[in-house]
Design a protein around this motif. Structure first.
Motif, mmCIF file in Angstrom:
data_model
loop_
_atom_site.group_PDB
_atom_site.id
_atom_site.type_symbol
_atom_site.label_atom_id
_atom_site.label_comp_id
_atom_site.label_asym_id
_atom_site.label_seq_id
_atom_site.Cartn_x
_atom_site.Cartn_y
_atom_site.Cartn_z
ATOM 1 N N THR A 3 33.956 -36.556 18.493
ATOM 2 C CA THR A 3 35.232 -36.184 17.964
ATOM 3 C C THR A 3 35.532 -35.111 18.921
ATOM 4 O OG1 THR A 3 34.126 -34.738 16.131
ATOM 5 C CG2 THR A 3 34.967 -36.893 15.426
ATOM 6 N N ILE A 4 35.596 -34.842 20.107
ATOM 7 C CA ILE A 4 35.820 -34.061 21.157
ATOM 8 C C ILE A 4 36.694 -34.790 22.128
ATOM 9 C CG2 ILE A 4 34.885 -32.138 22.607
ATOM 10 C CD1 ILE A 4 32.678 -32.048 20.939
ATOM 11 N N ASP A 5 37.761 -34.239 22.613
ATOM 12 C CA ASP A 5 38.635 -34.804 23.659
ATOM 13 C C ASP A 5 37.841 -34.323 24.917
ATOM 14 O OD1 ASP A 5 40.426 -35.830 25.450
ATOM 15 O OD2 ASP A 5 42.069 -34.707 24.737
ATOM 16 N N PRO A 6 37.369 -35.374 25.809
ATOM 17 C CA PRO A 6 36.593 -35.053 27.031
ATOM 18 C C PRO A 6 37.771 -34.274 28.042
ATOM 19 C CG PRO A 6 37.034 -37.129 26.835
ATOM 20 C CD PRO A 6 37.318 -36.778 25.575
ATOM 21 N N GLY A 7 39.042 -34.432 27.631
ATOM 22 C CA GLY A 7 39.901 -33.947 28.771
ATOM 23 C C GLY A 7 40.154 -32.722 28.648
ATOM 24 N N MET A 8 39.617 -31.894 27.420
ATOM 25 C CA MET A 8 39.913 -30.404 27.217
ATOM 26 C C MET A 8 38.673 -29.824 27.604
ATOM 27 S SD MET A 8 39.363 -29.730 23.239
ATOM 28 C CE MET A 8 37.901 -29.778 22.258
ATOM 29 N N ILE A 9 37.424 -30.407 28.274
ATOM 30 C CA ILE A 9 36.245 -29.506 28.464
ATOM 31 C C ILE A 9 36.222 -29.111 29.921
ATOM 32 C CG2 ILE A 9 33.814 -30.193 28.930
ATOM 33 C CD1 ILE A 9 33.935 -32.317 26.749
ATOM 34 N N ASP A 10 35.878 -27.791 29.916
ATOM 35 C CA ASP A 10 35.659 -27.092 31.198
ATOM 36 C C ASP A 10 34.317 -27.238 31.527
ATOM 37 O OD1 ASP A 10 36.337 -24.972 33.336
ATOM 38 O OD2 ASP A 10 34.783 -23.995 32.354
ATOM 39 N N ARG A 11 33.268 -27.181 30.924
ATOM 40 C CA ARG A 11 31.815 -27.394 31.320
ATOM 41 C C ARG A 11 31.040 -27.940 29.800
ATOM 42 N NH1 ARG A 11 32.683 -21.875 31.349
ATOM 43 N NH2 ARG A 11 31.133 -20.596 30.423
ATOM 44 N N ILE A 12 29.881 -28.149 30.045
ATOM 45 C CA ILE A 12 28.927 -28.605 28.795
ATOM 46 C C ILE A 12 27.671 -27.682 28.947
ATOM 47 C CG2 ILE A 12 27.780 -30.070 27.580
ATOM 48 C CD1 ILE A 12 29.625 -32.165 28.579
ATOM 49 N N GLU A 13 27.308 -26.643 28.359
ATOM 50 C CA GLU A 13 26.041 -25.802 28.300
ATOM 51 C C GLU A 13 24.784 -26.627 27.496
ATOM 52 O OE1 GLU A 13 27.561 -22.070 27.256
ATOM 53 O OE2 GLU A 13 28.251 -21.690 29.190
ATOM 54 N N VAL A 14 23.761 -26.952 27.932
ATOM 55 C CA VAL A 14 22.601 -27.527 27.080
ATOM 56 C C VAL A 14 21.438 -26.712 27.239
ATOM 57 C CG1 VAL A 14 21.284 -29.909 27.014
ATOM 58 C CG2 VAL A 14 23.707 -29.974 27.811
ATOM 59 N N VAL A 15 20.804 -26.261 26.083
ATOM 60 C CA VAL A 15 19.744 -25.630 25.948
ATOM 61 C C VAL A 15 18.899 -26.558 25.095
ATOM 62 C CG1 VAL A 15 18.615 -23.596 25.324
ATOM 63 C CG2 VAL A 15 21.115 -23.352 25.674
ATOM 64 N N ARG A 16 17.636 -26.847 25.853
ATOM 65 C CA ARG A 16 16.658 -27.523 25.423
ATOM 66 C C ARG A 16 15.623 -27.065 24.674
ATOM 67 N NH1 ARG A 16 18.451 -28.290 30.048
ATOM 68 N NH2 ARG A 16 19.491 -30.306 30.659
ATOM 69 N N GLY A 17 15.064 -27.683 23.730
ATOM 70 C CA GLY A 17 14.090 -27.136 22.847
ATOM 71 C C GLY A 17 14.483 -26.164 21.680
ATOM 72 N N ALA A 18 13.495 -25.918 20.781
ATOM 73 C CA ALA A 18 13.826 -25.179 19.734
ATOM 74 C C ALA A 18 14.695 -23.982 19.769
ATOM 75 C CB ALA A 18 12.733 -24.764 18.669
ATOM 76 N N GLN A 19 15.833 -23.680 19.196
ATOM 77 C CA GLN A 19 16.787 -22.468 19.318
ATOM 78 C C GLN A 19 17.024 -21.676 18.293
ATOM 79 O OE1 GLN A 19 17.413 -21.534 22.475
ATOM 80 N NE2 GLN A 19 16.311 -23.247 23.273
ATOM 81 N N SER A 20 16.127 -21.907 17.314
ATOM 82 C CA SER A 20 16.349 -21.541 15.786
ATOM 83 C C SER A 20 16.313 -19.877 15.623
ATOM 84 C CB SER A 20 15.131 -21.764 14.949
ATOM 85 O OG SER A 20 15.224 -23.163 14.718
ATOM 86 N N VAL A 21 15.575 -19.294 16.701
ATOM 87 C CA VAL A 21 15.929 -17.920 16.784
ATOM 88 C C VAL A 21 17.153 -17.237 16.878
ATOM 89 C CG1 VAL A 21 15.039 -15.761 17.997
ATOM 90 C CG2 VAL A 21 13.570 -17.334 17.582
ATOM 91 N N LEU A 22 17.931 -18.105 17.799
ATOM 92 C CA LEU A 22 19.470 -17.712 18.234
ATOM 93 C C LEU A 22 20.524 -18.358 17.194
ATOM 94 C CD1 LEU A 22 19.308 -18.394 22.167
ATOM 95 C CD2 LEU A 22 19.546 -16.030 20.883
#
Length: 236
Positions: free
Chosen positions: A60-79
C-alpha cells in the motif's frame, strides 16, 4: 517500477512473498509480518491492529513517491521496539530540494506491462522559492487478469487498480531547521483476498457442495498518512 514488489525485489537481504497480485510481505532474517518493521518517513506502518503473519500492507505504498529505501537487517528492538525482530525498512519519500535554490519542475512517467496488460502513470510537480518548497504527485495503475500463457487464458482474480496522491510542504523556519507537512493517500480497488481458499471456478466448495464459491475482495483497501515534522541540524 509500478508496484512495491518490483521496488524491493533487488534489495539485498530481503525475500519477498507475493501471495496475490497487489499484495506483498517482505522477509528479513526469516521473519515477516509484524516482526519486520516498515516505516514511511520514520512513521510506523506496522501496528498492533494489522493482521499478523504474512500480510499485504507493504504493497500500500506508491513506488512513484519513493526517494530511497533504507534497510536495516537483524534485530532492531533497541531502536524500534519488540516488533523489529527481523529488521526495519524505512521508505523515504520524495520532496522539494532546498539545495537547488529557486526552481520549478514537472515530470511524468508511465510503465506498461504485457502479461497483465497493465498501465501505471505518475505525474509530479515540485519547486522551491525562497524558504518554501512543495512536492506533489499522483498516480493511477490499472492491472488486468494475468495471462497464464500457452493459450490457457487468464488467471482469475488477479486484476485490480490503484489510485494514489501525495503532497509534501516544506518551510525553512531558520538556517538550521525545517518544518514539514505531508499527506499521502493510497487506495486499491477490487483487490482479491488471498488469505483464504478461493476455488472460483476451479472446483467444488470446501464443504463438499457443488458450484462456485463467491470470492471476496478488499474493495477498497486504503491507507492514509498525515504528519507534521520539525527537524534541525545541531550547530557543533
Amino acid at each position: 517500477s509500478n508496484n512495491m514488489f518490483r521496488a524491493l525485489q533487488n534489495e539485498v537481504g530481503i525475500t519477498l512473498q507475493q501471495t496475490g497480485n497487489g499484495q506483498l510481505s517482505p522477509f528479513i532474517r526469516g521473519l515477516t509480518g509484524q516482526q519486520v518493521l516498515i516505516l514511511i518517513d520514520g512513521v510506523r506502518l506496522n501496528n498492533s491492529v494489522l493482521r499478523a503473519g504474512p500480510n499485504q500492507y507493504a504493497a500500500t505504498i506508491d513506488p512513484g513517491m519513493i526517494d530511497r529505501i533504507e534497510v536495516v537487517r537483524g534485530a532492531q528492538s533497541v531502536l524500534w521496539g519488540s516488533d523489529a525482530l527481523g529488521g526495519a525498512i524505512n521508505i523515504v519519500t520524495r520532496g522539494a530540494d532546498p539545495l537547488r535554490g529557486n526552481y520549478s519542475q514537472v515530470s511524468f512517467q508511465q510503465y506498461l506491462g504485457s502479461a497483465d496488460t497493465s498501465s501505471y502513470s505518475r505525474g509530479n510537480v515540485e519547486g522551491w522559492v525562497g524558504g518554501t518548497g512543495v512536492f506533489a504527485g499522483g498516480s493511477y495503475l490499472n492491472t488486468n487478469d494475468l495471462d497464464i500463457g500457452g493459450g490457457l487464458g487468464r488467471q482469475p482474480a488477479t486484476g485490480y487498480d490503484h489510485r494514489a496522491g501525495d503532497i509534501k510542504f516544506s518551510r525553512m523556519v531558520s538556517d538550521t531547521s525545517m518544518l514539514t507537512f505531508a499527506f499521502q493517500h493510497f487506495e486499491q480497488n477490487h483487490l482479491a483476498r488471498s488469505d483464504r481458499f478461493l476455488p472460483f471456478v476451479l472446483g467444488p466448495a470446501p464443504n463438499g457442495s457443488t458450484g462456485t464459491q463467491r470470492p471476496t475482495y478488499f474493495d477498497p483497501q486504503q491507507r492514509d498518512l498525515a504528519y507534521i515534522r520539525l527537524q534541525g541540524v545541531a550547530d557543533l
